[in-house]
Enzyme design. Structure first.
Site, PDB file in Angstrom:
ATOM      1  N   GLU A   1      -5.540   4.188  -3.316  1.00 39.20           N
ATOM      2  CA  GLU A   1      -4.742   5.412  -3.439  1.00 39.20           C
ATOM      3  C   GLU A   1      -3.238   5.215  -3.880  1.00 39.20           C
ATOM      4  O   GLU A   1      -2.642   5.725  -4.784  1.00 39.20           O
ATOM      5  CB  GLU A   1      -4.572   6.448  -2.444  1.00 39.20           C
ATOM      6  CG  GLU A   1      -6.168   7.005  -2.223  1.00 39.20           C
ATOM      7  CD  GLU A   1      -6.121   7.956  -0.814  1.00 39.20           C
ATOM      8  OE1 GLU A   1      -5.043   8.150  -0.079  1.00 39.20           O
ATOM      9  OE2 GLU A   1      -7.245   8.554  -0.529  1.00 39.20           O
TER      10      GLU A   1
ATOM     11  N   HIS B   1      -1.040  -3.214  -0.523  1.00 41.89           N
ATOM     12  CA  HIS B   1      -1.031  -3.037   0.933  1.00 41.89           C
ATOM     13  C   HIS B   1      -2.154  -3.571   1.737  1.00 41.89           C
ATOM     14  O   HIS B   1      -3.600  -3.368   1.382  1.00 41.89           O
ATOM     15  CB  HIS B   1      -0.800  -1.721   1.357  1.00 41.89           C
ATOM     16  CG  HIS B   1      -1.668  -0.595   0.586  1.00 41.89           C
ATOM     17  ND1 HIS B   1      -1.512  -0.402  -0.522  1.00 41.89           N
ATOM     18  CD2 HIS B   1      -2.682  -0.084   1.251  1.00 41.89           C
ATOM     19  CE1 HIS B   1      -2.595   0.571  -0.790  1.00 41.89           C
ATOM     20  NE2 HIS B   1      -3.219   0.664   0.616  1.00 41.89           N
TER      21      HIS B   1
HETATM   22  P1  AMP Z   1      -5.159   3.021   0.084  1.00 40.15           P
HETATM   23  O1  AMP Z   1      -6.473   4.057   0.115  1.00 40.15           O
HETATM   24  O2  AMP Z   1      -5.837   1.811   0.473  1.00 40.15           O
HETATM   25  O3  AMP Z   1      -4.425   2.993  -1.066  1.00 40.15           O
HETATM   26  O4  AMP Z   1      -4.377   3.466   1.420  1.00 40.15           O
HETATM   27  C1  AMP Z   1      -3.019   4.180   1.352  1.00 40.15           C
HETATM   28  C2  AMP Z   1      -2.896   4.431   2.623  1.00 40.15           C
HETATM   29  O5  AMP Z   1      -1.414   4.961   2.616  1.00 40.15           O
HETATM   30  C3  AMP Z   1      -3.460   5.675   3.205  1.00 40.15           C
HETATM   31  O6  AMP Z   1      -3.931   5.333   4.429  1.00 40.15           O
HETATM   32  C4  AMP Z   1      -2.413   6.802   3.700  1.00 40.15           C
HETATM   33  O7  AMP Z   1      -2.689   7.383   4.815  1.00 40.15           O
HETATM   34  C5  AMP Z   1      -1.043   5.771   3.609  1.00 40.15           C
HETATM   35  N1  AMP Z   1       0.192   6.720   3.265  1.00 40.15           N
HETATM   36  C6  AMP Z   1       0.347   7.322   2.304  1.00 40.15           C
HETATM   37  N2  AMP Z   1       1.679   7.869   2.504  1.00 40.15           N
HETATM   38  C7  AMP Z   1       2.097   7.246   3.362  1.00 40.15           C
HETATM   39  C8  AMP Z   1       3.460   6.981   4.188  1.00 40.15           C
HETATM   40  N3  AMP Z   1       4.482   8.047   3.570  1.00 40.15           N
HETATM   41  N4  AMP Z   1       3.689   6.431   5.198  1.00 40.15           N
HETATM   42  C9  AMP Z   1       2.825   5.720   5.796  1.00 40.15           C
HETATM   43  N5  AMP Z   1       1.593   5.685   5.195  1.00 40.15           N
HETATM   44  C10 AMP Z   1       1.238   6.394   4.082  1.00 40.15           C
END
Ligand code: AMP
Length: 121
Positions: free
Chosen positions: A102, A107
Site C-alpha cells: 500500500e 518497509h
Molecule cells: P503495506 O500494505 O505493506 O504497504 O503496509 C503499509 C502499512 O503502513 C500498513 O500496515 C499501515 O497500517 C501502515 N501505516 C500507514 N500509515 C501509517 C502511519 N502514518 N504510521 C504508521 N504506520 C502507517
C-alpha cells in the site's frame, strides 16, 4: 515505478507527520504501525528513496543493504522479540500489486509479542 516523494513514509522521514519512533540510525527509521495486526507490529524503513525490495536490491549500496538488515535485528532486540532477547518474530515485505503493497516506500513489517500464526492466509 518512480519514487513518490509524497508517500506517507517519505513525509514521516521528513518529520512532516509524526510517528511512534522505536529506533533510528543513518540507514533506517523504525516506528510502530498505526494499525497493529499483532501484539507487537513495528515497521523498519530505509532512509533512502526506494519503492520496494526489488528497487532496493537493484539500486541500494552495499552499506545501505547491510544497514537495513542490521537495523531489523537491532529493532527486534530493542523490542525483546529477537532470538537473543525473546521468542522470535516474523518479518514481511509486501512488494507491488500482487504483494499487496500500500505504501510505496520499502518497509519491513516485524510481527511478534505472541505467536503470529500461519505464514499466508
Ligand atoms: P503495506 O500494505 O505493506 O504497504 O503496509 C503499509 C502499512 O503502513 C500498513 O500496515 C499501515 O497500517 C501502515 N501505516 C500507514 N500509515 C501509517 C502511519 N502514518 N504510521 C504508521 N504506520 C502507517
Amino acid at each position: 515505478m518512480t519514487y513518490d516523494n509524497n508517500n506517507i513514509f517519505a513525509k514521516i522521514l521528513r518529520n512532516e507527520i509524526p510517528c511512534k519512533k522505536i529506533y533510528e540510525d543513518e540507514f533506517v527509521l523504525s516506528f510502530y504501525d498505526i494499525n497493529p495486526q499483532k501484539k507487537i507490529h513495528a515497521l523498519v524503513i530505509p532512509k533512502g528513496k526506494y519503492v520496494d525490495l526489488d528497487d532496493f536490491a537493484n539500486n541500494a549500496s552495499i552499506d545501505e543493504i547491510a544497514g537495513l538488515i542490521k537495523g531489523i535485528n537491532l529493532v527486534a532486540k530493542k523490542l525483546n522479540i529477537s532470538v537473543d532477547t525473546g521468542k522470535g518474530y516474523r518479518v514481511l515485505a509486501n512488494i507491488s500489486e500482487h504483494g499487496g503493497q500500500e505504501v510505496p516506500h520499502l518497509h519491513f513489517h516485524l510481527f511478534g509479542g505472541e505467536s503470529v500464526g500461519k505464514m499466508v492466509q
